[in-house]
Every structure is written in C-alpha cells, then in structure tokens.
Design a protein around this motif. Sequence first.
Motif, PDB file in Angstrom:
ATOM      1  N   LEU A   1      45.401  43.878  24.661  1.00  0.00           N
ATOM      2  CA  LEU A   1      46.717  43.487  24.146  1.00  0.00           C
ATOM      3  C   LEU A   1      46.703  43.515  22.630  1.00  0.00           C
ATOM      4  N   TYR A   2      45.617  43.020  22.046  1.00  0.00           N
ATOM      5  CA  TYR A   2      45.379  43.143  20.605  1.00  0.00           C
ATOM      6  C   TYR A   2      44.198  44.105  20.453  1.00  0.00           C
TER       7      TYR A   2
ATOM      8  N   TYR B   1      43.008  38.289  24.809  1.00  0.00           N
ATOM      9  CA  TYR B   1      43.955  39.332  24.423  1.00  0.00           C
ATOM     10  C   TYR B   1      43.218  40.551  23.874  1.00  0.00           C
TER      11      TYR B   1
END
Length: 325
Positions: A51-52, A46
Amino acid sequence: MSQRIQFARTGGSDVLELADVTPAEPGQGEVRITNKAVGLNFIDIYVRTGLYPAPSMPSGLGTEGAGVVDAVGAGVTHLNVGDRVAYAQGPLGAYAELHTLPAAKVVKLPDFVDFETAAASMLKGLTVQYLLRQTCELKGGETILFHAAAGGVGSIACQWAKSLGVKLIGTVSSQEKADLAMANGAWATINYSEESVVERVRELTSGEMCDVVYDSVGKDTWEMSLDCLKTRGLMVSFGNASGPVEGVNIGILNQKGSLFVTRPSLNGYADTRERLEMMSNDFFAMLESGKIKIDIANRYPLAEAGKAQDAVQSRKTTGSTILLP
C-alpha cells in the motif's frame, strides 16, 4: 554482520525473512544505532503489503526503535557514541539489530524513559501529540470520536484527552477493549460490532455530535465518521487500516454540514529537528507526569516479526507491541 527482517516481494507476513546483513556505516549527518527494542506499527503492514511502496527491494521494515548510538557520521553535533536515543521516522530498517538513519530524526532519551517504553510509544505518542495539540489544538470541553480506542495510538489518546478535559468517545470491537479504553480515560465507548456508532454518538451528545473525529480505519468508516460530526466539524483521517479512502466527492462535506477534512502524517508535522524535539519533549513531559502510561501488551523476538504483525492486523491485540532484537 548483524540481523534484520527484510522482504523481497510484497504480500502476507510470510514474505518476511530474517537475514544476515552488513550494517551500513553512517554517512554525513547520520548515526548508527544498536537497537534495544523496536516498535511495531500498522504502517509497517501497509509497507509490507505494498500500500505504501518500499523504495527498493529487498527492503528493510519499520521506522521506530530505541537503543544506543553505535557510530556517528560527519557533521553530527547533537549526538555522541553511547547516547541513549529513540526514533520514530524513516528510513525503513528499524526491524534490525543495527540501524543507520539521519541524526535529525533521532532524539535523546530522558533517563526516566526506558528502551522498551520508548520503542513502544514514540511513533504513537508523537502521532497523538500532533493530532490533539496541532492538527486541532484541543483546549478542553470538546467532544471527540476516536476510532480503535483500545489500540496503541488510541490508548495514549484516551489518556491525553482526559488530561486536557476533552470528552473522548472511543470505538471498540469488544467489551474487553471497551473496559481498557475506559480505564485509560475515555469518556464513553461504542462497540461497533453491536451498536450503530452514529446513533450512539447522537445519544451520548444529546444530538450535538462531535467537534472532531479521528479516523485511522479509512474506507470502512469514512461515511460513518462524517455523520458523527457537528456542523463545521473536523474530520481527521490519519490511517487506512481497512484500505484507503477513494472516490470521494468533495461536495459531501457541504451536504453534511460545511465540514473540514485533513489527512495528516507524522512526517508532515515533525519535519525539522526542532519540531521533532518540541513534540518529543511534550510527549516525554506527559510520561514523566504520569498522565500517560504505556501498556506494552505484546513482546516478540525479532525473528517472529511476521507472527507479531498477524496479531496486530487481526485486531486481536491491545496496547503496544514491540520486537526484541
């Protein structure tokens, strides 16, 4: 100098590079650890994909590892140079030979836990601890659905649930993974590539459905997971393997039976040193008792972190994957 895996832009595994860096000296309340083994987790993917978001670039990667304390900063009293330790929380940078982080995020390893086992299981074991013992404190007798039951977290969850007398129904993608989940203590499995998960849950529970659903998949399984719950059941969404859950009308919880939902994280539970040590001790006790065994199915050199992530992301792996500096 020491080596670490870093990335200067988000994207596929090809953005990862092995770089020579000068390791940071530990500051106030920090320690530096010589990693003997490093954990690989889906959350690392991620971060790599954005995404993060990483706090800065180029960024290190990974939050889990085990090794020996190399240096201690001012104000640290519970750790000393030479201590065998493990950690499972930030900051990013565990994919490295040396890693500096807050001492409050580090716990001593009992003699019966080796470095590879610790690196393979700390984040996953602590995750299962808060899922089964805190987010919903299972007492025994409950029926739960756990997605990705043959993965690193799922393998531990199957064993822990069985020890509690909980009926865990695990979703898997192949017969091989179904066999593994059953061997780890799952009460039943559902191959989602061949069966309707909702209908099979209904059959298995004689229409009662599940008390709790633990969903680390996210977008692709959100609606399905809600449909597997009994009235006033609890939906625990703790991951986004297929992408984040978005655009949810909260009224659907009412329509499907006055459901509860939570989106927990390890940092939300292990938010103090005292709580981290309590959770770690609970997990270590399960390891010592033999009720939980860790399957390290995949080992890669640190330099092959990208290859290791690709294997995990393709869902071709079972058990835990570690990197060896």
